[in-house]
Motif scaffolding. Structure first.
Motif, mmCIF file in Angstrom:
data_model
loop_
_atom_site.group_PDB
_atom_site.id
_atom_site.type_symbol
_atom_site.label_atom_id
_atom_site.label_comp_id
_atom_site.label_asym_id
_atom_site.label_seq_id
_atom_site.Cartn_x
_atom_site.Cartn_y
_atom_site.Cartn_z
ATOM 1 N N LEU A 49 5.097 -2.508 -37.345
ATOM 2 C CA LEU A 49 4.549 -2.587 -35.994
ATOM 3 C C LEU A 49 4.910 -3.883 -35.288
ATOM 4 C CD1 LEU A 49 0.983 -1.030 -36.121
ATOM 5 C CD2 LEU A 49 3.189 0.046 -35.677
ATOM 6 N N VAL A 108 -2.098 1.768 -33.724
ATOM 7 C CA VAL A 108 -1.868 2.990 -34.501
ATOM 8 C C VAL A 108 -3.137 3.417 -35.226
ATOM 9 C CG1 VAL A 108 0.546 2.341 -34.820
ATOM 10 C CG2 VAL A 108 -1.124 1.842 -36.610
ATOM 11 N N ASP A 125 -0.540 8.345 -35.480
ATOM 12 C CA ASP A 125 -0.775 8.383 -34.043
ATOM 13 C C ASP A 125 -0.630 6.967 -33.499
ATOM 14 O OD1 ASP A 125 -1.471 11.113 -34.211
ATOM 15 O OD2 ASP A 125 -3.528 10.575 -34.753
ATOM 16 N N PHE A 126 -0.124 6.849 -32.281
ATOM 17 C CA PHE A 126 -0.039 5.531 -31.679
ATOM 18 C C PHE A 126 -0.341 5.618 -30.189
ATOM 19 C CE2 PHE A 126 4.213 7.171 -30.935
ATOM 20 C CZ PHE A 126 4.592 6.629 -29.705
#
Length: 413
Positions: A39, A45, A129-130
């Motif tokens: 990241l 996230v 998921d972000f």
């Protein structure tokens, strides 16, 4: 069959493996590597999984790589493989190596259609998921494989992809859309619709296990021209284990700031479970642009000035926001200029506030605080004391005392 014989060669070769310039660590959890290695800025996230299960587990297919000489095109980052990713830390001592894996046929809704009618094995899939705070998702990667160069244009076309799901700002939605695409050879920053794979980016010629280039042609007739994105690995070199790799390639996808998206990073063996492949994603590169960062303002911390008033200059940084607001911490000075100057009446410690403002950004403001210490420089005062003495004495010994201030050293004559 491809690997009954050559698989034996790979096993025999394992006893003589050297150490490459790539260092692999796969002792932490998949979730940790995503959060702390992959990241970058502008994303948050959640719901990280590995092969459909919670990612708070140690998995030898996923790890962190460090490559100070960038032999794989990137200095460090997250590594994913179809076998034990530690293999990438071995020298290239064999034409085909494998480490770990199993013989079970896997299924994957996104990978299977790419390689049909062939089966996939040893899949390595990270999903999460972000939520972006910018309008463009980007990251950098390199794909390497032991399938190079022998199996180019064959059915053993180990597969990978980066699949995004969510609203497309250009219209419609991404529905597991693969964004690992071959760049346009003539237009930097533009991409073809061709997925990156062994049969699309290679040395430009079919391997000895393929009768011709027809399988590559079926994917993209221009596949041979994409060899400019390929870098072979010399046999018995200490670069890395894989026999070839793509050059470092970028990924871009338009996103709506503040909305939720899903990303799937996947790689798998195709046709059988032999000869590993791997994907290397650059550390901190999974990010979005457009993020306001007030901490980039340039604020001097310790300032030494001889006499008041104390004049101090401030700047909004290398990429100033459209608007900004300064409060200089003395209860008096404020400014909306990009690069203001403030006059302080006295020395002391002040807390300066800088607010970056962009009404078009997903998060429209960002505030940073800086400590500024104004120090009044010491002034040199050269004085000394002569004690009383009797001038009529035949001889006299006098002790002189320096009574001034600010001196670093003394010299008497």
């Amino acid at each position: 069959m491809k690997k009954i014989t050559l698989g034996l060669i790979a096993i025999l070769g394992l006893s003589n493996l050297g150490i490459s310039q790539v260092v692999i660590d796969n002792s932490n959890t998949v979730e940790w590597y995503v959060q702390n290695v992959l990241l970058g800025s502008g994303v948050s996230v959640a719901n990280i999984t590995f092969n459909g299960a919670p990612a708070n587990l140690v998995e030898n297919k996923v790890g962190q790589f460090t490559d100070l000489t960038s032999t794989i095109g990137l200095p460090s980052g997250l590594a994913m493989g179809t076998g034990n990713i530690a293999l990438a830390g071995d020298a290239n001592t064999s034409g085909g190596q494998s480490s770990g894996g199993d013989s079970n046929v896997n299924t994957d809704l996104d990978l299977n259609p790419i390689v049909a009618p062939n089966n996939i094995y040893d899949k390595c899939v990270i999903e999460f998921d972000f939520k972006p705070t910018g309008d463009t998702l980007s990251f950098n990667y390199s794909f390497g494989s032991e399938e190079y160069d022998e199996y180019v244009c064959s059915n053993y076309n180990d597969v990978f992809g980066f699949f995004i799901t969510g609203n497309n700002p250009s219209g419609g939605t991404y529905n597991s859309q693969n964004i690992a695409l071959v760049p346009d050879t003539l237009l930097p920053g533009v991409f073809t619709t061709t997925p990156v794979a062994i049969n699309t980016i290679n040395n430009g010629s079919f391997g000895f296990s393929a009768p011709d280039g027809s399988l590559c042609d079926a994917i993209d007739p221009n596949w041979a021209s994409y060899s400019i994105f390929f870098k072979p690995s010399l046999a018995f070199s200490t670069d890395y284990a894989y026999d070839g790799r793509t050059r470092a390639l970028p990924v871009f996808a338009l996103v709506n700031c503040g909305e939720s998206y899903h990303i799937k990073l996947a790689v798998a063996d195709v046709g059988d479970n032999g000869f590993d492949s791997g994907v290397f994603l650059e550390a901190g590169s999974f990010s979005t642009n457009g993020l306001l960062d007030a901490t980039t303002a340039n604020v001097p911390s310790n300032i030494s000035i001889c006499d008041p008033p104390f004049d101090v200059n401030f700047t909004s940084g290398p990429n100033p926001p459209p608007e900004s607001y300064w409060e200089f911490g003395d209860g008096v000075g404020t400014s909306t200029q990009q690069n203001p100057s403030s006059t302080y009446a006295d020395s002391g410690s002040y807390t300066v506030m800088f607010v970056a403002i962009d009404s078009t950004a997903c998060v429209g403001t960002d505030t940073a605080y800086f400590n500024v210490e104004l120090i009044q420089a010491e002034v040199l005062d050269a004085q000394f004391l002569i004690p009383p003495y009797d001038p009529c004495q035949a001889s006299l010994s006098v002790d002189f005392s320096f009574t001034g201030t600010g001196a670093d050293s003394l010299y008497w004559s």
